[in-house]
Design a protein around this motif. Structure first.
Motif, PDB file in Angstrom:
ATOM      1  N   ALA A 153       0.972   6.049  70.020  1.00  0.00           N
ATOM      2  CA  ALA A 153       1.766   7.020  70.779  1.00  0.00           C
ATOM      3  C   ALA A 153       2.210   6.490  72.141  1.00  0.00           C
ATOM      4  CB  ALA A 153       0.951   8.300  70.987  1.00  0.00           C
ATOM      5  N   GLU A 154       1.753   5.265  72.465  1.00  0.00           N
ATOM      6  CA  GLU A 154       2.028   4.716  73.792  1.00  0.00           C
ATOM      7  C   GLU A 154       3.528   4.498  74.030  1.00  0.00           C
ATOM      8  OE1 GLU A 154       0.679   0.587  74.991  1.00  0.00           O
ATOM      9  OE2 GLU A 154      -1.152   1.779  75.198  1.00  0.00           O
ATOM     10  N   LEU A 155       4.007   4.913  75.170  1.00  0.00           N
ATOM     11  CA  LEU A 155       5.411   4.673  75.519  1.00  0.00           C
ATOM     12  C   LEU A 155       5.562   3.237  76.013  1.00  0.00           C
ATOM     13  CD1 LEU A 155       6.134   7.973  77.485  1.00  0.00           C
ATOM     14  CD2 LEU A 155       6.853   7.425  75.157  1.00  0.00           C
ATOM     15  N   PRO A 156       6.681   2.573  75.681  1.00  0.00           N
ATOM     16  CA  PRO A 156       6.833   1.165  76.069  1.00  0.00           C
ATOM     17  C   PRO A 156       6.966   0.989  77.584  1.00  0.00           C
ATOM     18  CG  PRO A 156       8.838   2.000  75.046  1.00  0.00           C
ATOM     19  CD  PRO A 156       7.818   3.092  74.930  1.00  0.00           C
ATOM     20  N   LEU A 157       6.507  -0.159  78.041  1.00  0.00           N
ATOM     21  CA  LEU A 157       6.661  -0.491  79.467  1.00  0.00           C
ATOM     22  C   LEU A 157       8.007  -1.140  79.736  1.00  0.00           C
ATOM     23  CD1 LEU A 157       3.140  -1.915  80.357  1.00  0.00           C
ATOM     24  CD2 LEU A 157       4.299  -0.081  81.596  1.00  0.00           C
ATOM     25  N   GLY A 158       8.733  -1.448  78.689  1.00  0.00           N
ATOM     26  CA  GLY A 158      10.046  -2.081  78.848  1.00  0.00           C
ATOM     27  C   GLY A 158       9.919  -3.586  78.903  1.00  0.00           C
ATOM     28  N   LEU A 159      11.059  -4.226  79.074  1.00  0.00           N
ATOM     29  CA  LEU A 159      11.077  -5.686  79.109  1.00  0.00           C
ATOM     30  C   LEU A 159      10.301  -6.214  80.292  1.00  0.00           C
ATOM     31  CD1 LEU A 159      14.742  -6.757  78.250  1.00  0.00           C
ATOM     32  CD2 LEU A 159      12.662  -7.025  76.872  1.00  0.00           C
ATOM     33  N   LYS A 160       9.588  -7.277  80.046  1.00  0.00           N
ATOM     34  CA  LYS A 160       8.816  -7.876  81.130  1.00  0.00           C
ATOM     35  C   LYS A 160       9.780  -8.540  82.116  1.00  0.00           C
ATOM     36  CE  LYS A 160       4.483 -10.218  81.584  1.00  0.00           C
ATOM     37  NZ  LYS A 160       3.183 -10.288  80.983  1.00  0.00           N
ATOM     38  N   PRO A 161       9.632  -8.247  83.416  1.00  0.00           N
ATOM     39  CA  PRO A 161      10.555  -8.857  84.375  1.00  0.00           C
ATOM     40  C   PRO A 161      10.306 -10.361  84.495  1.00  0.00           C
ATOM     41  CG  PRO A 161       8.905  -7.518  85.502  1.00  0.00           C
ATOM     42  CD  PRO A 161       8.658  -7.364  84.038  1.00  0.00           C
ATOM     43  N   LEU A 162      11.255 -11.065  85.117  1.00  0.00           N
ATOM     44  CA  LEU A 162      11.127 -12.518  85.246  1.00  0.00           C
ATOM     45  C   LEU A 162      10.180 -12.905  86.370  1.00  0.00           C
ATOM     46  CD1 LEU A 162      14.914 -13.282  84.754  1.00  0.00           C
ATOM     47  CD2 LEU A 162      13.051 -13.616  83.101  1.00  0.00           C
ATOM     48  N   THR A 163       9.950 -11.949  87.278  1.00  0.00           N
ATOM     49  CA  THR A 163       9.037 -12.221  88.398  1.00  0.00           C
ATOM     50  C   THR A 163       7.594 -12.151  87.912  1.00  0.00           C
ATOM     51  OG1 THR A 163       8.995  -9.876  88.872  1.00  0.00           O
ATOM     52  CG2 THR A 163      10.619 -11.192  90.077  1.00  0.00           C
ATOM     53  N   PRO A 164       6.634 -12.637  88.728  1.00  0.00           N
ATOM     54  CA  PRO A 164       5.225 -12.498  88.328  1.00  0.00           C
ATOM     55  C   PRO A 164       4.815 -11.018  88.205  1.00  0.00           C
ATOM     56  CG  PRO A 164       5.432 -13.790  90.368  1.00  0.00           C
ATOM     57  CD  PRO A 164       6.790 -13.328  90.012  1.00  0.00           C
ATOM     58  N   THR A 165       3.892 -10.736  87.312  1.00  0.00           N
ATOM     59  CA  THR A 165       3.423  -9.360  87.135  1.00  0.00           C
ATOM     60  C   THR A 165       1.898  -9.323  87.081  1.00  0.00           C
ATOM     61  OG1 THR A 165       3.485  -9.557  84.735  1.00  0.00           O
ATOM     62  CG2 THR A 165       5.430  -8.580  85.788  1.00  0.00           C
ATOM     63  N   VAL A 166       1.367  -8.143  87.349  1.00  0.00           N
ATOM     64  CA  VAL A 166      -0.048  -7.867  87.100  1.00  0.00           C
ATOM     65  C   VAL A 166      -0.065  -6.752  86.073  1.00  0.00           C
ATOM     66  CG1 VAL A 166      -2.172  -6.952  88.062  1.00  0.00           C
ATOM     67  CG2 VAL A 166      -0.777  -8.498  89.418  1.00  0.00           C
ATOM     68  N   GLU A 167      -0.860  -6.903  85.031  1.00  0.00           N
ATOM     69  CA  GLU A 167      -0.909  -5.870  84.005  1.00  0.00           C
ATOM     70  C   GLU A 167      -2.336  -5.500  83.668  1.00  0.00           C
ATOM     71  OE1 GLU A 167       1.343  -6.031  80.417  1.00  0.00           O
ATOM     72  OE2 GLU A 167       3.067  -6.963  81.425  1.00  0.00           O
ATOM     73  N   GLY A 168      -2.521  -4.301  83.211  1.00  0.00           N
ATOM     74  CA  GLY A 168      -3.846  -3.900  82.750  1.00  0.00           C
ATOM     75  C   GLY A 168      -3.744  -2.752  81.790  1.00  0.00           C
ATOM     76  N   LYS A 169      -4.697  -2.708  80.866  1.00  0.00           N
ATOM     77  CA  LYS A 169      -4.771  -1.552  79.981  1.00  0.00           C
ATOM     78  C   LYS A 169      -6.188  -1.010  80.039  1.00  0.00           C
ATOM     79  CE  LYS A 169      -4.302   0.275  75.421  1.00  0.00           C
ATOM     80  NZ  LYS A 169      -3.851   0.121  74.047  1.00  0.00           N
ATOM     81  N   PHE A 170      -6.299   0.285  80.276  1.00  0.00           N
ATOM     82  CA  PHE A 170      -7.599   0.911  80.519  1.00  0.00           C
ATOM     83  C   PHE A 170      -7.841   2.027  79.512  1.00  0.00           C
ATOM     84  CE2 PHE A 170      -5.640  -0.750  84.303  1.00  0.00           C
ATOM     85  CZ  PHE A 170      -6.635  -1.543  84.855  1.00  0.00           C
ATOM     86  N   THR A 171      -9.091   2.155  79.099  1.00  0.00           N
ATOM     87  CA  THR A 171      -9.458   3.203  78.136  1.00  0.00           C
ATOM     88  C   THR A 171     -10.443   4.170  78.787  1.00  0.00           C
ATOM     89  OG1 THR A 171      -9.202   1.614  76.359  1.00  0.00           O
ATOM     90  CG2 THR A 171     -10.427   3.625  75.842  1.00  0.00           C
ATOM     91  N   PHE A 172     -10.191   5.447  78.596  1.00  0.00           N
ATOM     92  CA  PHE A 172     -11.076   6.483  79.145  1.00  0.00           C
ATOM     93  C   PHE A 172     -11.545   7.361  77.994  1.00  0.00           C
ATOM     94  CE2 PHE A 172      -7.903   5.196  82.222  1.00  0.00           C
ATOM     95  CZ  PHE A 172      -8.675   4.868  83.323  1.00  0.00           C
TER      96      PHE A 172
END
Ligand code: FES
Ligand code: FES
Lengths: 158, 764
Positions: B322-341
């Motif tokens: 059911a997760e909504l997409p984050l979209g295309l990854k930008p060309l700049t550096p990114t920080v990402e995380g996925k958390f479960t509660f």
């Protein structure tokens, strides 16, 4: 129906009920003493904590038939009378530290605290942080910090 | 919707002048309209909806068209009475309400009696306790009513003492003139009364002249609480309302198939009635102890529940889908995380409970209800009675945490009472409350932040959650208001989410979206609703961003927070908590920020994750890392009762610690394993931080903000951040001990455990 006789808050009482009914329900449902609260019924939450002969017990785990006629049950309602005042020093400390939030757990907390201080005193020592860590009473409102402060203050005046 | 609301009656006249009423009555009764508060200013849509309107504005705005009056009454004995149309569940609103009245009337706090109003249908949307909205919504109208009372009393005293009003002073409930004459307000209760209802305009006490509001006060119900005199629903003596419990299914929302031994159980000692109802088999007996025995003796065959076969793992897969997409990854550096509660329980210590007395053509209900109007309607519908034939009394509640927004026990009690034709005192067993009660839904949060150099370019968060049931009136408010908001038709959960999640940092463009799935669980909004999880995920990513930019976590937050008020609370915890002090390996500090309810909060914690601490022995409990210090700074605008606010923040800290470290429900085979407080690890004394400091910031605002839930989010986040820094690994699954089952699950049949019999052996 079997009769059971014991003392509650300074008075002799006799109840007619099956012997395996736990004291908590005898107090609340038959005698109308509602200070001790239900929070689990399995001697875990400690909301029902009261005293028998001055020691902390959990009436949800005591069949009424286990009581002797001379056994003195003290609930939060009877605590002030044990020191001949309107309020026990521990109750006063609770007021001074504005401990209660919803208040549901607090009769049990106070009764457990009083017994803890007496126990430590009998061992000739004061209350330690380890003692406080060892209290099992749940407070779902999270008043734990004020409880710790109030117990230390209440102990001073006991 | 525009900035001003219609109708002259609500309009503030000038800066502090308001209109209210003197009501025709034998003694002095004054009133004001609930909803008498500055209208929210809603303008054009922008990406940051929370800047325009937050949840509280919506709740306040929803109340504006209602015509219900709240009234203050002066009694002959000199006391002042007020029936608060909200639920007191521990948050201290009866005390803060009494303080508002004491301030405007110049009477001692002890003379103010605040009770809880019965369900009042004419209040429409305005009898819901939630969203930390009580003080925000009632701050002006209660003071207006009290101020009118003061005017009337002074006028009556002028006649009585033969002095001009300007020569009179009202202090401590006594009005005196210059020549030594005086009269108590009680003696004026009748003389100040009016034979007709009339409108009066009044000026409120100026902020700089406050002597009660803004000063710390102890709770007005404290003495009752510590002497055992405070009455909760189960303590009420309603004639013939005998103890009643329900034998519940082994899986979530299972239904009764058949009962093999009805007659046998009916004949058990003390049992008066046994009857099948929509949620199980109800037993009424002389004592709750006998109810427990009877529930355990019932032999019921059960039909499948709503979550049959589901487990943590299957729900996690469903959330992923059911997760909504984050979209295309930008060309700049990114920080990402996925958390479960994981699922959490919002059980209060007082379990779900209610008294019901249903007779032919009428019903009377007693329960701690935060949405008594919706309860009244639902109960009337269930019983087939006109709404007007159902009386709902709101009792004091033993905690809520969102639980008492619903009325599951009241509905059930009404059903049982109608079926057997007798009054019932119905209570859920702790095991029921934990296994079948409402939960905070399981959720995941995915975050992506893009940055370049020292700039954060964008921040995106996709929160995916098992559906939260908001069907307790808050939902209706939001549904009613949604059409008037610039959010389009996105349903009320999403609206709620948007309204409660502010983006407090200068993180460029971005979006925070909610997606919900799976309605098979009994859910509800737990204290602070989405914010603890959403904020925890965000603050962990903030720490990662800071690390990437080579900045200190505190400095980074300070640099990126949007306003002075936010920076001030952050700087305060850093100062008081000695941020950056050197600490031994395995221990660390964490810092976090959260804004909501027109308020800002920052929390600094210290945690000890060393093996000696984590593995300290605790009987039937979890030790785990110990939070050794918590420092909280809050700015709620005007803090009506700072001592009450500190109490709420202390509770929020305990909740945050539990959410981050220890408390969750484990779902297996369609049921939750937890059935006891020694299974569900809410914070206990052995988890309590030895050091706790709360700083209430000097307020600059004229308006109070909400406080009951505010501190949970930043507390949870700060503990998570501290844990990450102490262990060197960012935690991604909460609570962190969820993977270890620290207890032996109790059986599901019978559904509740027997009470022990060895209590005397443990006397100590
Ligand atoms: S009710 Fe007795 S310990 Fe919980
Ligand atoms: S004060 Fe509410 S449970 Fe302790």
């Amino acid at each position: 129906m079997p009769e059971h006789t014991f003392r509650v808050n300074g008075e002799q009482v006799t109840v007619n009920v099956a012997g395996d009914v736990r004291l908590l329900w005898v107090l609340r449902d038959i005698l109308g003493i509602t200070g001790p609260k239900y929070g689990c019924g399995i001697n875990v939450c400690k909301a029902c904590t009261s005293h028998i002969n001055g020691k902390a017990v959990n009436p949800c785990a005591i069949p009424v038939a286990d009581l002797q006629p001379t056994d003195e049950v003290t609930t939060i309602e009877g605590l002030p009378a044990t020191v001949g005042k309107d309020l026990h020093p521990m109750q006063q400390a609770w007021l001074d530290h504005d401990v209660a939030q919803c208040g549901y757990c607090q009769p049990g907390q106070i009764m457990a605290a009083v017994a803890l201080v007496r126990r430590a005193a009998a061992e000739g020592r004061g209350i330690t942080d380890a003692d406080l860590d060892g209290l099992r009473n749940i407070c779902r409102c999270g008043t734990y910090s004020r409880i710790r402060e109030a117990i230390k203050a209440g102990a001073e005046n006991m | 919707m525009t900035g001003s609301h219609d109708g002259g009656l609500n309009e503030a006249i000038g800066r502090r002048r308001f209109l209210g009423y003197v009501v025709a009555a034998p003694t002095l009764v004054v009133a004001a309209e609930l909803g008498l508060t500055p209208a929210p200013d809603v303008r054009l849509p922008t990406p940051e909806l929370t800047e325009l309107l937050d949840l509280n504005d919506m709740m306040t705005a929803a109340a504006l068209p209602t015509s219900g009056l709240i009234s203050v009454e002066v009694n002959r004995d000199g006391t002042v009475s007020f029936a608060l149309p909200r639920a007191e569940v521990g948050q201290g609103i009866t005390t803060s309400t009494a303080m508002l009245i004491a301030e405007e009337m110049a009477v001692p706090l002890e003379r103010v009696r605040v009770t809880l109003a019965n369900a009042r249908p004419e209040l429409v949307f305005n009898q819901l306790t939630g969203g930390s909205n009580t003080t925000i919504a009632t701050y002006v109208p209660i003071r207006v009513a009290a101020a009118i009372a003061r005017l009337r009393l002074l006028a009556a005293a002028a006649t009585e003492l033969g002095s001009a009003v300007t020569d009179l002073t009202l202090k401590a409930g006594v009005i005196a003139n210059r020549s030594g004459g005086s009269v108590d307000i009680g003696a004026l209760a009748e003389k100040a009364a009016s034979t007709r209802t009339q409108q009066v305009s009044v000026e409120l006490t100026a902020r700089e002249n406050f002597t009660v509001i803004g000063r710390p006060h102890n709770r007005i119900d404290a003495r009752d609480a510590v002497t055992g005199r405070k009455k909760f629903a189960m303590d009420l003596d309603v004639p013939d309302a005998k103890p009643t419990m329900v034998c519940r299914p082994p899986t979530i929302n299972g239904k009764v198939g058949s009962v093999a031994n009805l007659a046998e159980v009916r004949a058990m000692p003390g049992v008066t009635d046994v009857v099948t109802i929509s949620t199980g088999v109800a037993v009424r007996a002389e004592t709750f102890g006998q109810c427990i025995d009877a529930v355990r003796a019932l032999r019921v065959s059960w039909k499948a529940g709503t979550a049959e076969g589901k487990s943590d793992e299957t729900v996690l897969r469903k959330l992923e889908a059911a997760e909504l997409p984050l979209g295309l990854k930008p060309l700049t550096p990114t920080v990402e995380g996925k958390f479960t509660f994981y699922f959490r329980s919002n059980s209060a210590l007082e379990p779900n409970c209610a008294i019901a007395d249903v007779r032919a053509g009428r019903a009377e209900i007693w329960s701690a209800l935060k949405s008594p109007l919706v309860a009244k309607q639902a109960i009337a519908a269930k019983l087939g009675l006109p709404v007007g034939s159902v009386t709902v009394h709101v009792t004091e509640g033993g905690g809520s945490f969102g639980r008492k927004l619903f009325f599951d026990a009241a509905l059930e009690a009404a059903e049982v009472s109608q079926r057997i034709g007798k009054p019932v005192k119905l209570m859920w067993h702790r095991a029921d409350d934990s296994r079948q009660g409402r939960t905070h839904p399981m959720a995941t949060s995915r975050v992506r932040a893009a940055y370049l150099g020292n700039t954060v370019l964008s921040y995106k968060q996709r929160h995916t959650s098992v559906s939260t049931d908001l069907g307790h009136g808050l939902g209706e408010i939001i549904t009613a208001m949604a059409a008037r908001l610039p959010v389009g038709d996105i349903g009320f959960s999403q609206t709620f989410f948007h309204l409660s999640q502010a983006m407090s940092y200068n993180f460029g463009a971005g979006s925070q979206l909610l997606s919900e799935t799976d309605k098979s669980f009994n859910t509800g909004s737990m204290r602070n609703v989405y914010s603890p999880d959403v904020t925890c995920a965000r603050e962990l990513i903030v720490d990662q961003l800071a690390a990437r930019m080579g900045k200190d976590p505190y400095r980074f937050r300070h640099d990126f927070l949007r306003d002075d008020r936010s920076r001030a609370v952050l700087a305060k915890v850093a100062e008081v908590g000695a941020w950056g002090r050197s600490m031994p390996a395995g221990t660390a500090q964490g810092i976090a920020f959260h804004a909501e309810y027109k308020a800002v909060s920052a929390v600094l914690v210290e945690i000890d994750c060393r093996p000696g601490t984590v593995n300290r022995p605790i009987r039937d409990g979890v030790a785990g890392p110990r939070v050794t210090k918590v420092v909280i700074a809050v700015d709620v605008g005007l803090a009506v009762n700072p001592r009450g606010l500190e109490a709420q923040m202390m509770g929020c800290a305990m909740d945050g610690i539990a959410l981050a470290l220890t408390s969750s429900l484990h779902l297996r085979d369609g049921y939750f394993l937890e059935a006891s407080w020694d299974n569900y690890f809410y914070t206990r004394q052995w988890n309590t931080p030895p050091e706790l400091q709360i700083v209430v910031m000097p307020s600059t605002s004229e308006e109070p903000g909400g406080a009951g839930e505010l501190g949970v989010a930043a507390s949870m986040a700060a503990v998570a951040c501290a844990y990450g820094r102490a262990t060197g690994t960012m935690p991604t699954s909460f609570p962190i001990n969820h993977g270890t089952l620290s207890f032996t699950p109790k059986p599901t049949v019978p559904p509740i455990p027997p009470s022990p019999t060895d209590g005397l052996n443990h006397a100590r």
